[in-house]
Design a protein around this motif. Structure first.
Motif, mmCIF file in Angstrom:
data_model
loop_
_atom_site.group_PDB
_atom_site.id
_atom_site.type_symbol
_atom_site.label_atom_id
_atom_site.label_comp_id
_atom_site.label_asym_id
_atom_site.label_seq_id
_atom_site.Cartn_x
_atom_site.Cartn_y
_atom_site.Cartn_z
ATOM 1 N N UNK A 148 81.411 8.728 12.271
ATOM 2 C CA UNK A 148 81.567 8.626 13.724
ATOM 3 C C UNK A 148 82.593 7.548 14.089
ATOM 4 N N UNK A 149 82.586 6.431 13.371
ATOM 5 C CA UNK A 149 83.567 5.374 13.612
ATOM 6 C C UNK A 149 84.973 5.857 13.305
ATOM 7 N N UNK A 150 85.119 6.595 12.220
ATOM 8 C CA UNK A 150 86.428 7.154 11.865
ATOM 9 C C UNK A 150 86.907 8.123 12.930
ATOM 10 N N UNK A 151 85.993 8.920 13.444
ATOM 11 C CA UNK A 151 86.350 9.884 14.484
ATOM 12 C C UNK A 151 86.838 9.158 15.739
ATOM 13 N N UNK A 152 86.160 8.086 16.113
ATOM 14 C CA UNK A 152 86.579 7.297 17.280
ATOM 15 C C UNK A 152 87.971 6.705 17.079
ATOM 16 N N UNK A 153 88.240 6.236 15.868
ATOM 17 C CA UNK A 153 89.545 5.653 15.565
ATOM 18 C C UNK A 153 90.635 6.720 15.616
ATOM 19 N N UNK A 154 90.315 7.932 15.234
ATOM 20 C CA UNK A 154 91.293 9.016 15.228
ATOM 21 C C UNK A 154 91.582 9.548 16.632
ATOM 22 N N UNK A 155 90.593 9.560 17.503
ATOM 23 C CA UNK A 155 90.744 10.160 18.833
ATOM 24 C C UNK A 155 91.714 9.363 19.696
ATOM 25 N N UNK A 156 91.609 8.052 19.683
ATOM 26 C CA UNK A 156 92.474 7.210 20.522
ATOM 27 C C UNK A 156 93.954 7.501 20.353
ATOM 28 N N UNK A 157 94.474 7.404 19.142
ATOM 29 C CA UNK A 157 95.909 7.698 18.946
ATOM 30 C C UNK A 157 96.283 9.139 19.287
ATOM 31 N N UNK A 158 95.391 10.085 19.028
ATOM 32 C CA UNK A 158 95.699 11.476 19.384
ATOM 33 C C UNK A 158 95.895 11.621 20.892
#
Length: 65
Positions: free
Chosen positions: A14-24
């Motif tokens: 879930x933390x990785x997903x949050x980190x990925x969403x911002x830049x996208x």
């Protein structure tokens, strides 16, 4: 609560997903829901937790530390 009793891989995913969403969202300008769906698809699924009861080790005659 002990470390082995928490879904650490699920939390990490879930933390990785949050980190990925911002830049996208910022770089691509895509919808946040679409960015979350892309991140969800890009990450591997979390492994299923097993049934190991580490507290049972304390009762083992062969356990030592």
């Amino acid at each position: 609560m002990f470390t082995h009793e928490h879904d650490l891989l699920g939390s990490f995913r879930e933390s990785c997903k949050e980190v990925m969403v911002g830049p996208l969202v910022l770089k691509s300008g895509i919808d946040p829901m679409d960015a979350e769906a892309r991140a969800e698809k890009a990450l591997p699924p979390v492994l299923e937790m097993g049934g190991l009861e580490l507290s049972e080790v304390l009762r083992s005659p062969y356990f030592f530390a």
